[in-house]
Design a protein around this motif. Structure first.
Motif, PDB file in Angstrom:
ATOM      1  N   LYS A   2       0.902  -1.114   0.152  1.00 35.99           N
ATOM      2  CA  LYS A   2       0.137   0.114   0.098  1.00 35.99           C
ATOM      3  C   LYS A   2       0.814   1.427   0.257  1.00 35.99           C
ATOM      4  O   LYS A   2       1.882   1.292   0.818  1.00 35.99           O
ATOM      5  N   ASN A  32      -1.620  -3.201  -3.926  1.00 31.87           N
ATOM      6  CA  ASN A  32      -2.876  -3.373  -3.653  1.00 31.87           C
ATOM      7  C   ASN A  32      -4.123  -2.079  -3.442  1.00 31.87           C
ATOM      8  O   ASN A  32      -5.065  -2.067  -3.684  1.00 31.87           O
ATOM      9  N   ARG A  33      -3.367  -0.940  -3.102  1.00 32.11           N
ATOM     10  CA  ARG A  33      -4.004   0.313  -3.206  1.00 32.11           C
ATOM     11  C   ARG A  33      -3.161   1.299  -2.938  1.00 32.11           C
ATOM     12  O   ARG A  33      -1.808   1.433  -2.535  1.00 32.11           O
ATOM     13  N   THR A  35      -3.246   5.709  -2.293  1.00 32.89           N
ATOM     14  CA  THR A  35      -3.941   6.731  -1.607  1.00 32.89           C
ATOM     15  C   THR A  35      -2.976   8.200  -2.137  1.00 32.89           C
ATOM     16  O   THR A  35      -1.879   8.343  -1.692  1.00 32.89           O
ATOM     17  N   ASP A  72      -1.190   0.752   7.623  1.00 35.95           N
ATOM     18  CA  ASP A  72      -0.853  -0.294   6.512  1.00 35.95           C
ATOM     19  C   ASP A  72      -0.303   0.292   5.608  1.00 35.95           C
ATOM     20  O   ASP A  72      -0.049  -0.174   4.543  1.00 35.95           O
TER      21      ASP A  72
END
Length: 322
Positions: A2, A32-33, A35, A72
């Motif tokens: 992440k 996975n992500r 931001t 995370d």
């Protein structure tokens, strides 16, 4: 994996987010992500293959940082800053964002207890004053602007937090990134994009320095590539100083204009108007020019081959449609 990009609403932050989303992998692990965080909620990334969220984060506010920097986050890109001329005009704003905001992010990363990777964008403005040429990675930092001083203090914090094992930090002293898309900002170096970008878009631009003014440049595309590579460098390869110059190339204003003419023909250069601006000259002429980025080159980061490439990248990636 992440990834958090603080400053994800800016030109480099948006490009970095898109590049990572297209790449899908960092440090041998699937992303996975992603931001994207900024003082105003950043634009989203259309058609991303992986989840991308956009959130608001004010790095001057520890509570806002705590809400954004979560346990995370494996890799944190800290790109947010008040730019050079703005920091010079408003000392308190520069200190609040560039120094205390950086400290807030580092303290939050420390509190997580997970030792995240933190990639911090510093600036070649940390160099200046009475130090000899050439400028090497371990040349004394001697900034001659508030912005440069604030970035130098951020570097010291990054090194010490890394030494203590709170984070795995790496700091990159960015060259002037050109040709940047969009509108001029309050950076003293903003004209180093606008004198090319606006003429390429059919608009007039003002150059506040003489055509023999030299500076150190890197394209947005190459900057993003280097930021991704810097996140993949193994900790043991970084040594005791986590901060280094990002590779760039030295060119004069005349060489930039000649490169634009070689790629786009003679008409854009006719739209440049020469108009001295002493306040901008005072800031940029305090920056040092003979920069030799030995460490980052050894670690696999690269510069553009020619400024013609910078022009081509702008036309390919960023020039608005007619």
């Amino acid at each position: 994996m992440k990834i958090l990009i603080i400053g994800g609403g800016g030109v480099v932050g948006q490009k970095l987010g898109r590049a990572l989303a297209a790449r899908g992998v960092l440090r041998g692990r699937n992303i996975n992500r992603i931001t994207l965080a900024d003082i105003s909620t950043p634009a989203d990334i259309a058609d991303a293959r992986i989840p991308v969220e956009a959130v608001r984060c004010d790095i001057a506010d520890p509570a806002s940082v705590a809400a954004c920097v979560t346990a995370d986050a494996d890799v944190i890109y800290l790109l947010a800053a008040i730019v050079s001329a703005h920091a010079e005009e408003d000392f308190d704003a520069g200190m609040t964002i560039n120094l205390m905001g950086t400290l807030n992010v580092l303290q939050r990363a420390r509190a997580l207890g997970t030792k995240p990777i933190v990639v911090f964008t510093s600036s070649i403005a940390v160099y200046g004053g009475e130090v000899p040429d050439p400028i090497l990675d371990h040349t004394l930092l001697n900034p001659q602007t508030s912005y440069g001083a604030q970035k130098a203090m951020g570097e010291l914090l990054l090194n010490d937090f890394s030494r203590k094992g709170f984070i795995d930090g790496r700091g990159l002293r960015l060259p002037t990134v050109s040709i940047r898309p969009g509108k001029p900002n309050r950076a003293a170096s903003s004209f180093m994009s606008s004198i090319l970008r606006e003429p390429l878009n059919g608009q007039e631009a003002i150059c506040p320095v003489d055509d023999d003014f030299p500076h150190y440049y890197l394209s947005p595309r190459k900057c993003v590539e280097n930021l991704i590579k810097s996140g993949e460098i193994e900790e043991q390869s970084l040594g005791q100083n986590r901060c280094m110059m990002m590779p760039g190339r030295m060119w004069t204003i005349r060489q930039l204009i000649d490169a634009m003419t070689a790629v786009a023909g003679p008409e854009p250069a006719k739209l440049i108007r020469w108009e001295a601006q002493p306040e901008i000259q005072r800031i940029v002429k305090g920056w040092r020019f003979d920069l030799q980025p030995e460490k980052s080159l050894k670690l696999g980061l690269t510069a553009d081959e020619s400024f013609e490439d910078n022009v081509r990248y702008y036309l390919e990636d960023d020039k608005p449609s007619a």
